[in-house]
Design an enzyme around this catalytic site. Structure first.
Site, PDB file in Angstrom:
ATOM      1  N   ASN A 131     -56.644   7.486  89.792  1.00  0.00           N
ATOM      2  CA  ASN A 131     -55.362   8.420  90.055  1.00  0.00           C
ATOM      3  C   ASN A 131     -54.476   7.537  91.112  1.00  0.00           C
ATOM      4  O   ASN A 131     -54.957   7.090  92.107  1.00  0.00           O
ATOM      5  CB  ASN A 131     -56.192   9.594  90.678  1.00  0.00           C
ATOM      6  CG  ASN A 131     -55.091  10.709  90.998  1.00  0.00           C
ATOM      7  OD1 ASN A 131     -54.549  11.065  89.833  1.00  0.00           O
ATOM      8  ND2 ASN A 131     -55.337  11.558  92.142  1.00  0.00           N
ATOM      9  N   GLU A 152     -56.004   6.364  94.707  1.00  0.00           N
ATOM     10  CA  GLU A 152     -55.030   5.648  95.536  1.00  0.00           C
ATOM     11  C   GLU A 152     -55.508   4.246  95.916  1.00  0.00           C
ATOM     12  O   GLU A 152     -55.592   3.788  97.179  1.00  0.00           O
ATOM     13  CB  GLU A 152     -54.660   6.375  96.639  1.00  0.00           C
ATOM     14  CG  GLU A 152     -54.305   7.864  96.192  1.00  0.00           C
ATOM     15  CD  GLU A 152     -54.112   8.593  97.743  1.00  0.00           C
ATOM     16  OE1 GLU A 152     -54.152   8.187  98.843  1.00  0.00           O
ATOM     17  OE2 GLU A 152     -53.283   9.727  97.518  1.00  0.00           O
ATOM     18  N   GLU A 188     -51.571  16.438  91.145  1.00  0.00           N
ATOM     19  CA  GLU A 188     -51.692  16.827  92.261  1.00  0.00           C
ATOM     20  C   GLU A 188     -49.928  17.572  92.529  1.00  0.00           C
ATOM     21  O   GLU A 188     -49.602  17.326  93.772  1.00  0.00           O
ATOM     22  CB  GLU A 188     -51.765  16.025  93.243  1.00  0.00           C
ATOM     23  CG  GLU A 188     -53.359  15.392  93.165  1.00  0.00           C
ATOM     24  CD  GLU A 188     -53.883  14.656  94.208  1.00  0.00           C
ATOM     25  OE1 GLU A 188     -53.113  14.714  95.379  1.00  0.00           O
ATOM     26  OE2 GLU A 188     -54.731  13.996  94.013  1.00  0.00           O
TER      27      GLU A 188
HETATM   28  C1  XIL Z   1     -55.315  16.574 100.775  1.00  0.00           C
HETATM   29  C2  XIL Z   1     -55.776  18.028 100.810  1.00  0.00           C
HETATM   30  O1  XIL Z   1     -54.922  18.754 100.149  1.00  0.00           O
HETATM   31  C3  XIL Z   1     -55.730  18.387 102.331  1.00  0.00           C
HETATM   32  O2  XIL Z   1     -56.530  19.703 102.457  1.00  0.00           O
HETATM   33  C4  XIL Z   1     -56.745  17.294 103.079  1.00  0.00           C
HETATM   34  O3  XIL Z   1     -56.866  17.769 104.401  1.00  0.00           O
HETATM   35  C5  XIL Z   1     -56.234  16.216 102.916  1.00  0.00           C
HETATM   36  O4  XIL Z   1     -56.200  15.628 101.457  1.00  0.00           O
HETATM   37  N1  XIL Z   1     -53.654  12.957  97.548  1.00  0.00           N
HETATM   38  C6  XIL Z   1     -54.920  13.276  97.365  1.00  0.00           C
HETATM   39  C7  XIL Z   1     -55.654  14.469  97.692  1.00  0.00           C
HETATM   40  O5  XIL Z   1     -55.707  12.366  96.334  1.00  0.00           O
HETATM   41  O6  XIL Z   1     -57.014  14.383  97.775  1.00  0.00           O
HETATM   42  C8  XIL Z   1     -54.971  14.972  99.152  1.00  0.00           C
HETATM   43  O7  XIL Z   1     -55.528  16.316  99.413  1.00  0.00           O
HETATM   44  C9  XIL Z   1     -53.346  14.879  99.062  1.00  0.00           C
HETATM   45  C10 XIL Z   1     -53.084  13.375  98.667  1.00  0.00           C
END
Ligand code: XIL
Length: 346
Positions: free
Chosen positions: A202, A161, A268
């Site tokens: 990513n 990000e 994701e």
């Molecule tokens: C999220 C997890 O799913 C949660 O459990 C945590 O509290 C916060 O992070 N983008 C990403 C992931 O790259 O690492 C994030 O995961 C969701 C958004």
């Protein structure tokens, strides 16, 4: 002793167990390992984000993971705040347990994530660094984490990000202190620590057109042109029914990266069903969203797999009420899972 172990983990000296984090064990029975091995016939890896607590405590969760998916991403256990909560003190217990469970059940591992502005401890984000110091801190972290799992992680989300929704750089400590070159430093350190792992950039919300997608593509192109060791781009694809990216859109996106010589992955995915549509209809629309992504990935040779962000709705980071995953709160498969299987099976 604690100090010595922290130092040992830092230098990757064997014999300090989990690196000072306390060991966690996820019990995988022979029977489950056997049944899991039967689940290997997809044309592309179908992954899920896995969490250490339910993997250890909830048999149904581990069972669903092992018998449905073929790839594993630790949901939080490799993030900076978990792995290096204090400077030089590494805690690999949870990550070790997930990687061991994945190997025992024959799953590929995606590492997530090395350099990000979130889930980053204050000792990193709040300190007053010189560029030289912060680069050294980053390199040491990447070396320890990637080096520990060398040969066992197929793909790493090296930088996560980097951009805001308007396409500008996120004002992270990395960007503030090091500027854009923080990305290059991270990729070079990751390549040095595991030359065989595939290294990904990513991003969230970059599936469709828009300023963030443009910024991401421009960065990927510049990294490639500059000889930075990047292998792929991850599209998170957190989405919702009614607004999910189409198959054609994703395919166009994958192909535009392929033209740069880069792989892609859906890293994701989840598909929220907001309150509103009749329950059945919601599930069908959700299945179509997953199907579109799976078809696009199957069609593009450069797409290396599709990962969903959790095993079932009960443990989704969005909350169970959003019903975003292909398995429901009770552990039952939803139409989305049938669609994913149908498309990804040979
Ligand atoms: C999220 C997890 O799913 C949660 O459990 C945590 O509290 C916060 O992070 N983008 C990403 C992931 O790259 O690492 C994030 O995961 C969701 C958004």
């Amino acid at each position: 002793m604690r100090h010595m172990c922290a130092l040992a983990a830092f230098l990757l000296v064997p014999g300090c167990g989990d690196g000072g984090g306390g060991s966690v064990r996820i019990g995988v029975s022979d029977e489950l390992a056997g049944r899991s091995a039967e689940r290997d016939g997809y044309t592309k890896p179908l992954g899920a984000a896995l969490r250490v607590e339910p993997a250890r405590d909830d048999r149904g969760y581990l069972d669903q993971f092992a018998t449905t998916f073929t790839s594993m991403t630790p949901e939080n256990e490799m993030k900076w705040e978990t792995v290096q909560p204090r400077r030089g003190e590494f805690e690999f217990g949870s990550a070790d347990a997930l990687v061991a469970a994945a190997r025992r059940t024959g799953k590929r591992v995606r590492g997530h994530t090395l350099v990000w502005d979130q889930q980053l401890p204050e000792w990193v984000s709040e300190a007053d660094w010189t560029p030289r110091e912060l680069a050294a801190v980053m390199r040491a972290h990447v070396r320890a984490l990637v080096g520990r799992y060398r040969g066992r992680v197929a793909e790493w989300d090296v930088v996560n990000e980097p951009f805001d929704a308007d396409g500008s750089w996120t004002e992270s400590v990395w960007y503030r202190v090091l500027g854009e070159r923080y990305v290059e430093i991270a990729f070079r350190a990751a390549r040095a620590a595991d030359p065989d792992a595939r290294l990904f950039l990513n991003e969230v919300g970059a599936e469709g057109p828009g300023p963030r997608a443009r910024a991401l593509r421009a960065l990927a192109r510049d990294l490639r042109r500059g000889g930075v060791p990047i292998d792929g781009v991850g599209l998170q694809n957190h989405t919702a029914i009614g607004s999910h990216p189409s198959r054609a859109r994703l395919l166009r996106n994958f192909r535009s990266y392929a033209r740069l010589g880069l792989d892609t992955a859906i890293t994701e995915m989840d598909v929220v069903i907001p309150p509103g549509p009749a329950p059945r209809d919601g599930l069908e629309q959700q299945a179509r969203a997953y199907a579109d992504a799976a078809r696009a990935c199957r069609q593009a040779r450069s797409c290396t797999g599709l990962t969903v962000w959790g095993v079932n709705d009960r443990y989704s980071w969005k909350g169970p009420g959003q019903r975003p995953l292909p398995i429901d709160v009770k552990g039952a498969p939803k139409p989305a899972l049938a669609a994913l299987r149908r498309i990804l099976e040979p």
